[in-house]
Design an enzyme around this catalytic site. Structure first.
Site, PDB file in Angstrom:
ATOM      1  N   TRP A  44      22.807 -14.820  34.705  1.00 16.72           N
ATOM      2  CA  TRP A  44      21.490 -15.324  35.307  1.00 16.72           C
ATOM      3  C   TRP A  44      20.482 -14.020  35.196  1.00 16.72           C
ATOM      4  O   TRP A  44      19.797 -14.413  35.852  1.00 16.72           O
ATOM      5  CB  TRP A  44      22.288 -15.327  36.886  1.00 16.72           C
ATOM      6  CG  TRP A  44      22.980 -16.569  37.039  1.00 16.72           C
ATOM      7  CD1 TRP A  44      23.328 -17.621  36.086  1.00 16.72           C
ATOM      8  CD2 TRP A  44      24.002 -16.670  38.172  1.00 16.72           C
ATOM      9  NE1 TRP A  44      24.585 -18.332  36.939  1.00 16.72           N
ATOM     10  CE2 TRP A  44      24.653 -17.817  37.786  1.00 16.72           C
ATOM     11  CE3 TRP A  44      24.229 -15.833  39.350  1.00 16.72           C
ATOM     12  CZ2 TRP A  44      25.565 -18.325  38.737  1.00 16.72           C
ATOM     13  CZ3 TRP A  44      25.149 -16.606  40.239  1.00 16.72           C
ATOM     14  CH2 TRP A  44      25.981 -17.719  39.868  1.00 16.72           C
ATOM     15  N   LYS A  45      20.829 -13.289  34.363  1.00 16.87           N
ATOM     16  CA  LYS A  45      19.897 -12.207  34.252  1.00 16.87           C
ATOM     17  C   LYS A  45      19.130 -11.624  35.491  1.00 16.87           C
ATOM     18  O   LYS A  45      20.151 -11.405  36.321  1.00 16.87           O
ATOM     19  CB  LYS A  45      18.704 -12.731  33.211  1.00 16.87           C
ATOM     20  CG  LYS A  45      19.419 -13.435  31.851  1.00 16.87           C
ATOM     21  CD  LYS A  45      18.226 -13.603  30.790  1.00 16.87           C
ATOM     22  CE  LYS A  45      19.082 -13.947  29.562  1.00 16.87           C
ATOM     23  NZ  LYS A  45      18.329 -14.422  28.584  1.00 16.87           N
ATOM     24  N   HIS A 131      22.524  -6.737  24.869  1.00 15.94           N
ATOM     25  CA  HIS A 131      21.741  -8.080  24.914  1.00 15.94           C
ATOM     26  C   HIS A 131      20.452  -7.476  24.337  1.00 15.94           C
ATOM     27  O   HIS A 131      19.803  -6.363  24.822  1.00 15.94           O
ATOM     28  CB  HIS A 131      21.732  -8.373  26.302  1.00 15.94           C
ATOM     29  CG  HIS A 131      20.983  -9.813  26.342  1.00 15.94           C
ATOM     30  ND1 HIS A 131      19.655  -9.983  26.230  1.00 15.94           N
ATOM     31  CD2 HIS A 131      21.615 -11.048  26.331  1.00 15.94           C
ATOM     32  CE1 HIS A 131      19.374 -11.419  26.155  1.00 15.94           C
ATOM     33  NE2 HIS A 131      20.391 -11.888  26.359  1.00 15.94           N
ATOM     34  N   GLU A 203      23.012 -14.112  18.936  1.00 16.11           N
ATOM     35  CA  GLU A 203      21.716 -14.491  19.918  1.00 16.11           C
ATOM     36  C   GLU A 203      20.507 -13.903  19.177  1.00 16.11           C
ATOM     37  O   GLU A 203      19.831 -13.055  19.413  1.00 16.11           O
ATOM     38  CB  GLU A 203      21.678 -13.867  21.264  1.00 16.11           C
ATOM     39  CG  GLU A 203      22.765 -14.372  22.187  1.00 16.11           C
ATOM     40  CD  GLU A 203      22.435 -14.170  23.539  1.00 16.11           C
ATOM     41  OE1 GLU A 203      22.899 -14.996  24.364  1.00 16.11           O
ATOM     42  OE2 GLU A 203      21.600 -13.291  24.029  1.00 16.11           O
ATOM     43  N   SER A 259      19.193 -20.925  24.222  1.00 15.38           N
ATOM     44  CA  SER A 259      18.481 -22.294  24.750  1.00 15.38           C
ATOM     45  C   SER A 259      19.899 -23.226  24.610  1.00 15.38           C
ATOM     46  O   SER A 259      19.434 -24.510  24.264  1.00 15.38           O
ATOM     47  CB  SER A 259      17.607 -22.776  23.872  1.00 15.38           C
ATOM     48  OG  SER A 259      16.287 -21.870  23.789  1.00 15.38           O
ATOM     49  N   GLY A 280      21.780 -18.794  29.336  1.00  8.77           N
ATOM     50  CA  GLY A 280      20.841 -18.147  30.154  1.00  8.77           C
ATOM     51  C   GLY A 280      20.378 -19.345  31.079  1.00  8.77           C
ATOM     52  O   GLY A 280      20.835 -19.629  32.227  1.00  8.77           O
ATOM     53  N   GLY A 281      19.257 -19.783  30.805  1.00  9.75           N
ATOM     54  CA  GLY A 281      18.549 -20.594  31.652  1.00  9.75           C
ATOM     55  C   GLY A 281      19.080 -21.920  31.989  1.00  9.75           C
ATOM     56  O   GLY A 281      19.192 -22.370  33.383  1.00  9.75           O
TER      57      GLY A 281
HETATM   58  P1  13P Z   1      18.766 -18.813  27.301  1.00  5.28           P
HETATM   59  O1  13P Z   1      20.056 -19.710  27.490  1.00  5.28           O
HETATM   60  O2  13P Z   1      17.959 -18.908  28.421  1.00  5.28           O
HETATM   61  O3  13P Z   1      18.008 -19.194  26.028  1.00  5.28           O
HETATM   62  O4  13P Z   1      19.489 -17.236  27.154  1.00  5.28           O
HETATM   63  C1  13P Z   1      19.934 -16.991  26.265  1.00  5.28           C
HETATM   64  C2  13P Z   1      20.660 -15.392  26.511  1.00  5.28           C
HETATM   65  O5  13P Z   1      19.638 -14.774  26.473  1.00  5.28           O
HETATM   66  C3  13P Z   1      21.720 -15.358  26.895  1.00  5.28           C
HETATM   67  O6  13P Z   1      22.205 -14.068  26.832  1.00  5.28           O
END
Ligand code: 13P
Length: 297
Positions: A44-45, A131, A203, A259, A280-281
């Protein structure tokens, strides 16, 4: 390796014999978990408030309540301050907990850092390390990443090493060399025998949803890169020992992040060298995230 140090004391002419049995298991007390075939990690950053994290965790828990998650490891990686609350919510479920970072020393005068002991207190199992957003924004170096991986391995948690090139490196055909450098330095002086489980996430920075000039990645490129990562890991760790394919498969999982959503997961998980995803998103929406999990099965 197994050791049997023996201490013999003479107490009032009676002998007290103490035998220590140190197995690799006791050196890594939390390593009795075996990862499933498929791994889905939600990060969830720094996107949510604590109450938003709580709500999201509750919704995900509710939507997954009838899921056995038998062949799949699902973990939520909230920000540090949300870890205690999320930990409580997912207690007694099959959902695991991860953190987005850790400090490499386990204790000491390190202002502002987070210790692995405190992460373990809340049941954290996975620790994301290196990351690209930390490499870029906090100048996290290969050396720091290597130290963090060692600490996480020594403390019996599962490191999730992130590697990946930026757009400029990709356009200059430097991707392979960048990945090689990142993987090799992250695994420097690490003994394969001490690794219980390690996850490596490819990534590419240019495919992360929040990157300014985001580009789509072909599944074949992910497959190629994860094969490359496998080869680099084998080469880096093999001077100590030849790693068999089955040992590699048991200990090291290769995943992808960038993504990932409930639609593209289907094709992604069909690839031989993709055993999971770092999301992430798409993990910020309970419906989308649980659809993603459903489409993985
Ligand atoms: P997204 O899924 O939002 O592209 O993020 C990827 C990410 O950085 C996971 O660590």
């Amino acid at each position: 390796m197994v050791y049997f140090p023996i201490l013999i004391y003479n107490i009032n002419n009676a002998k007290l014999i103490i035998i220590f049995y140190l197995s690799p298991f006791t050196l890594h007390p939390l390593t009795n978990h075996m990862l499933s075939e498929k791994i889905i990690l939600a990060t969830w950053k720094m996107q949510l408030s604590i109450s938003e994290s709580i709500n999201l965790a509750k919704k995900i828990k509710e939507k997954l309540k009838n899921h056995k998650l038998e062949e799949i490891d699902v973990a939520l990686c909230p920000d540090f301050l949300a870890i205690p609350a999320v930990s409580e919510i997912i207690q007694n479920t099959n959902i695991d907990l991860g953190s987005q970072n850790v400090f490499w020393e386990t204790k000491g005068a390190y202002t502002g850092e987070i210790s692995i002991k405190n992460l373990k207190h809340f049941g954290v199992k996975f620790v994301i390390i290196g990351h690209s957003e930390r490499r870029q924004n906090l100048l996290e170096s290969d050396r720091m990443i290597n130290q963090k991986i060692k600490t996480v391995i020594n403390e019996g948690l599962i490191p999730v090493l992130c590697v990946g090139e930026n757009l400029e490196q990709k356009n200059n055909n430097q991707k392979d060399i960048v990945i090689m450098k990142q993987v090799r330095s992250a695994l420097t002086d690490i003994d394969i025998n001490n690794i219980s489980e390690l996850i490596i996430a490819y990534e590419p920075i240019w495919s992360i949803s929040t990157t300014k000039i985001k580009q789509e990645i072909e599944t074949s490129e992910i497959e190629y890169t994860n094969q490359l990562i496998k080869q680099i890991v084998m080469d880096t760790l093999s001077p100590q020992k030849n790693i068999s394919s089955s040992e590699f498969k048991n200990k090291i999982k290769l995943i992808f992040g960038g993504s990932v959503n409930s639609s593209n997961i289907v094709n992604l998980m069909r690839q031989n060298h993709v055993q999971g995803v770092l999301v992430g998103g798409a993990s910020l929406d309970a419906e989308e995230f649980t659809n993603l999990i459903n489409n993985t099965l």
